[in-house]
Structures are given as C-alpha cells and as structure tokens.
Design an enzyme around this catalytic site. Structure first.
Site, PDB file in Angstrom:
ATOM      1  N   HIS A 151      -8.775  -5.114   5.546  1.00 20.85           N
ATOM      2  CA  HIS A 151      -7.537  -5.732   6.033  1.00 20.85           C
ATOM      3  C   HIS A 151      -7.426  -7.196   5.580  1.00 20.85           C
ATOM      4  O   HIS A 151      -6.787  -8.000   6.238  1.00 20.85           O
ATOM      5  CB  HIS A 151      -7.415  -5.631   7.562  1.00 20.85           C
ATOM      6  CG  HIS A 151      -7.096  -4.232   8.025  1.00 20.85           C
ATOM      7  ND1 HIS A 151      -5.816  -3.722   8.024  1.00 20.85           N
ATOM      8  CD2 HIS A 151      -7.892  -3.241   8.487  1.00 20.85           C
ATOM      9  CE1 HIS A 151      -5.839  -2.477   8.489  1.00 20.85           C
ATOM     10  NE2 HIS A 151      -7.089  -2.156   8.773  1.00 20.85           N
ATOM     11  N   THR A 152      -8.093  -7.516   4.495  1.00 20.97           N
ATOM     12  CA  THR A 152      -7.980  -8.868   3.945  1.00 20.97           C
ATOM     13  C   THR A 152      -7.031  -8.910   2.749  1.00 20.97           C
ATOM     14  O   THR A 152      -6.560  -9.982   2.391  1.00 20.97           O
ATOM     15  CB  THR A 152      -9.360  -9.392   3.485  1.00 20.97           C
ATOM     16  OG1 THR A 152      -9.984  -8.359   2.725  1.00 20.97           O
ATOM     17  CG2 THR A 152     -10.235  -9.762   4.663  1.00 20.97           C
ATOM     18  N   ASP A 153      -6.736  -7.753   2.145  1.00 25.50           N
ATOM     19  CA  ASP A 153      -5.966  -7.813   0.882  1.00 25.50           C
ATOM     20  C   ASP A 153      -4.547  -8.325   1.098  1.00 25.50           C
ATOM     21  O   ASP A 153      -4.075  -9.190   0.377  1.00 25.50           O
ATOM     22  CB  ASP A 153      -6.014  -6.491   0.098  1.00 25.50           C
ATOM     23  CG  ASP A 153      -5.405  -5.292   0.795  1.00 25.50           C
ATOM     24  OD1 ASP A 153      -5.156  -5.354   2.029  1.00 25.50           O
ATOM     25  OD2 ASP A 153      -5.177  -4.270   0.113  1.00 25.50           O
TER      26      ASP A 153
ATOM     27  N   LEU B   2      -9.899   6.790   1.528  1.00 27.03           N
ATOM     28  CA  LEU B   2     -10.445   6.663   0.168  1.00 27.03           C
ATOM     29  C   LEU B   2      -9.312   6.536  -0.851  1.00 27.03           C
ATOM     30  O   LEU B   2      -9.523   6.645  -2.050  1.00 27.03           O
ATOM     31  CB  LEU B   2     -11.360   7.844  -0.164  1.00 27.03           C
ATOM     32  CG  LEU B   2     -12.536   8.060   0.808  1.00 27.03           C
ATOM     33  CD1 LEU B   2     -13.417   9.216   0.335  1.00 27.03           C
ATOM     34  CD2 LEU B   2     -13.381   6.801   0.967  1.00 27.03           C
TER      35      LEU B   2
ATOM     36  N   SER C 282      -6.192   8.237  -1.565  1.00 31.20           N
ATOM     37  CA  SER C 282      -5.559   9.270  -2.393  1.00 31.20           C
ATOM     38  C   SER C 282      -4.183   8.808  -2.847  1.00 31.20           C
ATOM     39  O   SER C 282      -3.700   9.218  -3.904  1.00 31.20           O
ATOM     40  CB  SER C 282      -5.436  10.576  -1.605  1.00 31.20           C
ATOM     41  OG  SER C 282      -4.513  10.454  -0.535  1.00 31.20           O
ATOM     42  N   SER C 283      -3.535   7.947  -2.060  1.00 34.22           N
ATOM     43  CA  SER C 283      -2.155   7.541  -2.411  1.00 34.22           C
ATOM     44  C   SER C 283      -2.128   6.676  -3.667  1.00 34.22           C
ATOM     45  O   SER C 283      -1.351   6.939  -4.586  1.00 34.22           O
ATOM     46  CB  SER C 283      -1.482   6.831  -1.236  1.00 34.22           C
ATOM     47  OG  SER C 283      -2.201   5.686  -0.836  1.00 34.22           O
TER      48      SER C 283
ATOM     49  N   ASP D 223      -6.029  -1.113  -3.468  1.00 39.23           N
ATOM     50  CA  ASP D 223      -6.241   0.283  -3.872  1.00 39.23           C
ATOM     51  C   ASP D 223      -5.786   0.530  -5.301  1.00 39.23           C
ATOM     52  O   ASP D 223      -6.489   1.162  -6.103  1.00 39.23           O
ATOM     53  CB  ASP D 223      -5.481   1.230  -2.927  1.00 39.23           C
ATOM     54  CG  ASP D 223      -5.894   1.060  -1.477  1.00 39.23           C
ATOM     55  OD1 ASP D 223      -6.834   0.297  -1.214  1.00 39.23           O
ATOM     56  OD2 ASP D 223      -5.271   1.697  -0.612  1.00 39.23           O
TER      57      ASP D 223
ATOM     58  N   TYR E  39      -0.894  -0.328  11.435  1.00 41.46           N
ATOM     59  CA  TYR E  39      -1.032  -1.074  10.176  1.00 41.46           C
ATOM     60  C   TYR E  39       0.112  -2.079  10.050  1.00 41.46           C
ATOM     61  O   TYR E  39      -0.108  -3.263   9.775  1.00 41.46           O
ATOM     62  CB  TYR E  39      -1.017  -0.091   8.995  1.00 41.46           C
ATOM     63  CG  TYR E  39      -1.474  -0.699   7.689  1.00 41.46           C
ATOM     64  CD1 TYR E  39      -2.779  -0.512   7.239  1.00 41.46           C
ATOM     65  CD2 TYR E  39      -0.609  -1.450   6.899  1.00 41.46           C
ATOM     66  CE1 TYR E  39      -3.207  -1.059   6.044  1.00 41.46           C
ATOM     67  CE2 TYR E  39      -1.026  -2.007   5.701  1.00 41.46           C
ATOM     68  CZ  TYR E  39      -2.324  -1.805   5.268  1.00 41.46           C
ATOM     69  OH  TYR E  39      -2.736  -2.356   4.086  1.00 41.46           O
TER      70      TYR E  39
HETATM   71  P1  ADP Z   1      -5.090   7.638   1.789  1.00 41.02           P
HETATM   72  O1  ADP Z   1      -4.481   6.833   0.699  1.00 41.02           O
HETATM   73  O2  ADP Z   1      -6.107   6.874   2.574  1.00 41.02           O
HETATM   74  O3  ADP Z   1      -5.633   8.951   1.342  1.00 41.02           O
HETATM   75  P2  ADP Z   1      -2.370   7.654   2.694  1.00 41.02           P
HETATM   76  O4  ADP Z   1      -1.736   8.035   3.977  1.00 41.02           O
HETATM   77  O5  ADP Z   1      -2.144   6.286   2.167  1.00 41.02           O
HETATM   78  O6  ADP Z   1      -3.931   7.965   2.840  1.00 41.02           O
HETATM   79  O7  ADP Z   1      -1.889   8.650   1.564  1.00 41.02           O
HETATM   80  C1  ADP Z   1      -2.015  10.052   1.742  1.00 41.02           C
HETATM   81  C2  ADP Z   1      -0.738  10.757   1.309  1.00 41.02           C
HETATM   82  O8  ADP Z   1      -0.572  10.655  -0.127  1.00 41.02           O
HETATM   83  C3  ADP Z   1      -0.756  12.232   1.569  1.00 41.02           C
HETATM   84  O9  ADP Z   1      -0.404  12.526   2.907  1.00 41.02           O
HETATM   85  C4  ADP Z   1       0.278  12.738   0.583  1.00 41.02           C
HETATM   86  O10 ADP Z   1       1.584  12.517   1.068  1.00 41.02           O
HETATM   87  C5  ADP Z   1       0.069  11.809  -0.602  1.00 41.02           C
HETATM   88  N1  ADP Z   1      -0.778  12.430  -1.623  1.00 41.02           N
HETATM   89  C6  ADP Z   1      -1.939  11.929  -2.121  1.00 41.02           C
HETATM   90  N2  ADP Z   1      -2.450  12.745  -3.080  1.00 41.02           N
HETATM   91  C7  ADP Z   1      -1.594  13.778  -3.193  1.00 41.02           C
HETATM   92  C8  ADP Z   1      -1.582  14.983  -3.993  1.00 41.02           C
HETATM   93  N3  ADP Z   1      -2.547  15.252  -4.860  1.00 41.02           N
HETATM   94  N4  ADP Z   1      -0.541  15.834  -3.814  1.00 41.02           N
HETATM   95  C9  ADP Z   1       0.440  15.563  -2.930  1.00 41.02           C
HETATM   96  N5  ADP Z   1       0.464  14.474  -2.149  1.00 41.02           N
HETATM   97  C10 ADP Z   1      -0.532  13.585  -2.271  1.00 41.02           C
HETATM   98 MG    MG Z   2      -3.294   5.084   0.926  1.00 40.75          MG
END
Ligand code: ADP
Ligand code: MG
Length: 394
Positions: A37-39, A128, A130-131, A173, A222
């Site tokens: 939470h520093t970025d 981790l 994923s977004s 990220d 957040y």
């Molecule tokens: P984090 O980034 O920590 O994993 P977030 O809430 O920021 O969590 O992002 C997760 C969201 O990103 C998922 O709920 C989905 O909407 C989207 N997402 C990430 N990867 C995929 C993927 N491969 N296919 C579809 N949606 C994805």
């Molecule tokens: Mg995310």
C-alpha cells in the site's frame, strides 16, 4: 513453458478454427516482498515477477471485431475494433481487455480486428496480480510487435485499470510485470518510476500461501485507504506545503493528522522505511532481519492499516511457529488472497506440509501453495515456449 505454449496454440485452433499459428505473449503475475500500500502513496515497493503468468494467443481476424475468449472463465467478449477509443465498461472481466484497447487507441495505436485467446496461471483475486498480467499481455498482443517504451506500456496498462475498470491501483503490478528480471527483485520508486534490481540471497526460498478467501470488503476498503491517505496528506500540507504525498511525510508530521488517517499514514511512513531496511539486509545476507521486517510489515498492515483478516493473520502466526521460517506477511491488497513466507530451502517441504495441515484444521479449507522464483518480465514467446523479445528490449 513448452507445455503451456503448445496447449495455448491447440486451444486457439480449436476455438477459432484453421491451422494458422497464433503469436504468443506472456506477462507475469507478481508477489510483493515488502512495501504494501505504498505504491499509490508514491513510495517504495519490492516485488518479484513470477513464473505464474497470463498467456495470450493472437492472430489477425477477418471481419471487424476485436474478439477475446478466456479459457479461465470459458466466456467470450467482442467489440468493434475501429471504435476501440469509444468503448464503455460493462463491469466484468472483459473490461480489463477493452480498457487496454481504449488506452492504446487513445495513445494513437490502431486497434485491428483480431482473435485473442487468454489463459492465465495466476489465481484471480489472490493478491498475485492476475489483473496486471492480463492487461500487459493484452497490450502486447494488440500491439503485435509495434514498438512501445516499456514504461509507457506499464503506465498505459495501469490507466486501463484506473480509468476503465475503476480501480485506483498504483503502478507496482504493471511495472513489475513489464520490468521483472529472473533471479532479482525490483525496487521501484513509485514517484520517479525508476527501479533497481535487488539480487535475492540464495539461502532463502519464497512461498506464497493462498488463503483461498477474498472478503467482499476488499474493493471498497482499498478505495477508502486511498482516500484516507489523501486526507492525511491534506492535513500535513496545511503546515508543510512541501509534502506532496505520504512519500514525503515524516513521523513528526503524524500529530497533525486525525486518528484513523494518522494510523494509515503511520503504516505508510514506516513501511517505506522497512523497504530500505529490507534491501540493506538482503544485500548483507541478513536473513533474520529480513524475516523480522516481514513480521513488522504484517503487524503494521493488520493494526495500523487494517487490511488483514482472520485467515491471513492465522497463516502468518502459524508460519512463524514452523522451523526454518524467517518471516511471513500478507501480500497484495489484503482481505484475503496470499501470504508470502521466507523459509530456509531445506525446510521448505516441511513448511508446506505443516502450513497446509494447520490451515485445513482451523478453517476446513485446503490452501494453494506457490513456490516463487523471480522470473522475467513480459515477452513474446515462441511456439516451443522460449522467451523471444521481452518488452524491455522491444
Ligand atoms: P488480482 O489482480 O489480485 O488477481 P484483481 O481483483 O485485481 O485481483 O483482478 C482479478 C480479476 O481480473 C478477475 O476477477 C477477472 O475479472 C480478471 N482476470 C484476470 N485474469 C483473467 C483471465 N485470464 N481471464 C478473465 N479474467 C481475468
Ligand atoms: Mg489486481
């Protein structure tokens, strides 16, 4: 990576037909070692890019659509490519892809009709990132080899999440997904946007433990924290106008800030210092101090910043009771997702067994464990899975 490349090409052909070989792009998720939470307060962070990554297969399409299928959700979305600059958010996963198309179009890149297939090994909502992996991989696929400054790529992917998805995240990220380096953590200065590589001691293993919970409170909390930090800055600025963000704030400024915002600011100020101390300990090979700073970071996040939860607190305390563990803390935004633990490599297997059993006994949930190796940043990948050009060399 060979298996993943082949799987993607086969899935692409099954979905879109034909024998065409799509181009493959890969952007990693990350685990943040310290600096939480520093970025968005323009301070310091220390993430590593992971082998867990979002993969995209892409090939030019007939017709006029930008089409994307997610093998993870089993769903498809499509938009008119020529109107990419005017797309509107729909409130679902497609926004991450559409948002990137919008930002690329506004930056002057033509969005061409294309078929995309995405398949990510990064868990969703696990802290981790994923977004960001999805955003960066999508941007590379849509650019299809057209050059872009790596920093511009990271900023553009972040803008997609800030403006289109509506998440006021910082730059960490997307930055580490672009600039990550094998074997190294990245110290990012979130104000200057410069970074330096920090080599990790070989006598530690890094394990992320996924609590498999994500409390609904997370997204609003957040935004609240972002706002509370802004309040703290405003209060300090009345007497110290040179303070532009909590990056500039010092402990003696805290008495100018109201109760709740004061605790938030105290976390940010102390966390920025912990990043510097952690890096010094890392360079000195002082594993005990590295571990102690992890624990101090977690306690500050739990009590001052209030973004932990019962499951994360349990995972941290349980980890600290296992032999060979130097330190453990929640990582990512909080309210669920993962902890990250530093453990002696020889004790890793026993740690994994013990923490799984402890968590299962307490919550009846099987946690997922990830052995974290610092991997390379976003890149094009060959059909046999080798990294071709990375985003930082494009
Ligand atoms: P984090 O980034 O920590 O994993 P977030 O809430 O920021 O969590 O992002 C997760 C969201 O990103 C998922 O709920 C989905 O909407 C989207 N997402 C990430 N990867 C995929 C993927 N491969 N296919 C579809 N949606 C994805
Ligand atoms: Mg995310």
């Amino acid at each position: 990576m060979d298996g993943q490349a082949r799987k993607l090409i086969e899935a692409f052909r099954a979905r879109y037909g034909g024998q065409a070989t799509p181009r493959l792009w890969r952007a990693p998720g990350r685990v943040n070692l310290i600096g939480e939470h520093t970025d968005y307060n323009l301070g310091f962070v220390l993430p590593i890019a992971l082998e867990l990554a979002c993969w995209v297969a892409a090939a030019p399409a007939e017709g006029e659509l930008l089409r994307v299928y997610s093998a993870n959700t089993g769903e498809e979305r499509a938009w008119p490519a020529a109107r990419a600059a005017e797309l509107e958010p729909a409130g679902d996963w497609g926004d991450y892809v559409a948002g990137v198309a919008v930002e690329l179009a506004r930056a002057g890149y033509e969005i061409r009709p294309v078929n995309l297939l995405i398949d990510s090994t990064v868990p969703f909502g696990g802290g981790l990132s994923s977004s960001a992996a999805l955003e960066v991989a999508t941007a590379l696929a849509l650019l299809d080899g057209r050059p872009i400054e790596p920093l511009e790529l990271a900023r553009l992917a972040r803008r997609a999440e800030n403006s289109f998805v509506g998440m006021p995240c910082g730059i960490m990220d997307q930055y580490v997904s672009v600039f990550g380096r094998q074997g190294c953590a990245l110290k990012i200065d979130c104000r200057s946007l410069e970074s330096e590589l920090v080599r990790l001691p070989e006598e530690i293993a890094i394990v992320a433990v996924n609590s498999m919970v994500k409390h609904a409170l997370g997204a609003t909390a957040y935004r609240d924290r972002v706002a509370e930090c802004r309040q703290a800055v405003e209060a300090i600025r009345r007497e110290h106008p040179e303070v532009e963000s909590l990056r500039d704030a010092r402990p003696e400024h805290l008495e100018l800030v109201d109760r709740v915002a004061r605790r938030r600011a105290r976390h940010v100020i102390s966390e920025n210092r912990r990043v510097e101390e952690f890096i010094a300990a890392c360079r000195a090979g002082d594993l005990q101090t590295m571990g102690a700073l992890f624990v101090a970071s977690h306690r500050s996040l739990a009590t001052d910043y209030e973004v932990s939860c019962e499951e994360l607190d349990f995972l941290v305390e349980a980890a600290l009771a296992i032999p060979g563990v130097y330190g453990s803390r929640m990582t990512g935004g909080g309210f669920g997702g993962c902890t990250v633990t530093l453990v002696a490599p020889g004790e890793r297997a026993r740690f994994e067994e013990s923490i799984s059993a402890a968590y299962r006994n307490r919550f009846g949930i099987e946690p997922r464990l990830y052995r974290c190796e610092a991997s390379a940043g976003a890149a094009q990948v060959s059909e046999t899975g080798e990294l071709l050009k990375t985003a930082i060399s494009m």
